[in-house]
Design a protein around this motif. Structure first.
Motif, PDB file in Angstrom:
ATOM      1  N   SER A 133       1.015  -1.116   0.004  1.00 35.33           N
ATOM      2  CA  SER A 133      -0.134   0.122  -0.106  1.00 35.33           C
ATOM      3  C   SER A 133       0.886   1.207  -0.162  1.00 35.33           C
ATOM      4  N   PRO A 148     -12.857   2.068  -1.749  1.00 31.75           N
ATOM      5  CA  PRO A 148     -11.983   1.431  -0.952  1.00 31.75           C
ATOM      6  C   PRO A 148     -11.153   0.737  -2.123  1.00 31.75           C
ATOM      7  N   ARG A 153      -8.910  -2.920  -2.519  1.00 32.87           N
ATOM      8  CA  ARG A 153      -8.391  -3.991  -1.379  1.00 32.87           C
ATOM      9  C   ARG A 153      -7.368  -4.645  -2.348  1.00 32.87           C
ATOM     10  N   ASP A 167      -4.107  -6.143  -0.816  1.00 30.83           N
ATOM     11  CA  ASP A 167      -3.553  -7.350  -0.014  1.00 30.83           C
ATOM     12  C   ASP A 167      -4.035  -7.352   1.270  1.00 30.83           C
ATOM     13  N   SER A 168      -3.445  -8.447   1.999  1.00 30.44           N
ATOM     14  CA  SER A 168      -3.901  -8.750   3.279  1.00 30.44           C
ATOM     15  C   SER A 168      -3.625  -8.094   4.401  1.00 30.44           C
ATOM     16  N   GLU A 176      -5.238   0.043   5.219  1.00 33.90           N
ATOM     17  CA  GLU A 176      -6.500   0.618   4.033  1.00 33.90           C
ATOM     18  C   GLU A 176      -5.998   1.565   3.046  1.00 33.90           C
ATOM     19  N   LEU A 183     -11.101  -5.631   8.146  1.00 29.87           N
ATOM     20  CA  LEU A 183      -9.790  -4.951   8.254  1.00 29.87           C
ATOM     21  C   LEU A 183      -9.107  -4.970   9.562  1.00 29.87           C
TER      22      LEU A 183
END
Ligand SMILES: [Zn+2]
Length: 239
Positions: A22, A136, A138, A140-141, A145, A237
């Motif tokens: 991110s 938003p 998404r 990756d894990s 955010e 999250l």
């Protein structure tokens, strides 16, 4: 003109592939607007390559060398792979700057186009009040955010306080808060405990790429009213 840049640590970690995906996406977006930071990353990469050659490590497999030719391609692969842990190669960021074309009417950075391959309008935009839309992303894990924010011209975001680091990269338009005015390409970092209330300038909508370490803590009644929506958005999250 871009006047807010990632600090030396961000650039070094980017060149070494040590940033969370991110954050790396935010740095890559800034690099598309900023030749100064691109050349810093290039220097860091060259230095890294020299150090590596002095260590006389085993040569990399050919396919990894190819990825190393362009840090941008490596980042794209990392996005495609859903962040498999592959590092961003110590290579220069793209020299090309974001251009306006029919395929990219807003002139957004390539890294953002990649994240929204069906077009930015195809992202799921949630409306928050009259002037703020959030889509938003998404990627990756990880617990960060990532999202695109679209603040209508003249619109004001609710005042909020950060529980963790927030990176904002201005992709279009400009906004200001008590600390100053930010324009396209600026890389703005806010830390835990800082409060601010960004306002888009009057003449044009403002689009930002945002990477949040933790959800923000609402500090106005207006935002508290929105909180159920925001919490819904953040479900699954970090909390
Ligand atoms: Zn820069």
């Amino acid at each position: 003109m871009v006047s807010f840049h990632p600090d030396a640590k961000f650039l070094t970690d980017f060149a070494a592939g040590n940033l969370a995906l991110s954050e790396a996406i935010c740095v890559a977006a800034h690099l598309e607007f900023c030749s100064k930071c691109r050349s810093h990353v290039q220097q860091l990469s060259d230095l890294g390559a020299q150090l590596m050659s002095r260590l006389e490590v085993e040569p990399m497999p050919v396919d990894e060398q190819d990825a190393g030719d362009d840090g941008f391609d490596a980042l794209m692969q990392r996005i495609d792979a859903g962040d498999t842990g592959m590092s961003i190669s110590p290579a220069p960021a793209p020299a090309a700057t974001a251009r306006v074309s029919s395929a990219n009417p807003l002139g957004l950075p390539r890294v953002v186009q990649k994240l929204a391959s069906e077009g930015v309008q195809s992202l799921k935009w949630g409306q928050f009040g009259k002037s703020l839309r959030i889509a938003p992303i998404r990627i990756d894990s990880e617990s960060r955010e990532t999202a695109l924010y679209d603040i209508k011209a003249g619109g004001q975001m609710p005042e909020h306080e950060h529980r963790g680091e927030e990176i904002t990269v201005l992709l279009k338009g400009s906004f200001s808060d008590a600390e100053g005015k930010y324009v396209k390409g600026d890389f703005v970092v806010r830390h835990a405990g800082e409060r601010h209330q960004p306002t888009a300038t009057l003449d044009t909508d403002c689009i930002c790429l945002v990477s949040l370490e933790q959800p923000v803590k609402p500090s106005s009644v207006w935002y508290r009213l929105l909180e159920p929506l925001v919490q819904y958005r953040l479900s699954g999250l970090s909390n």
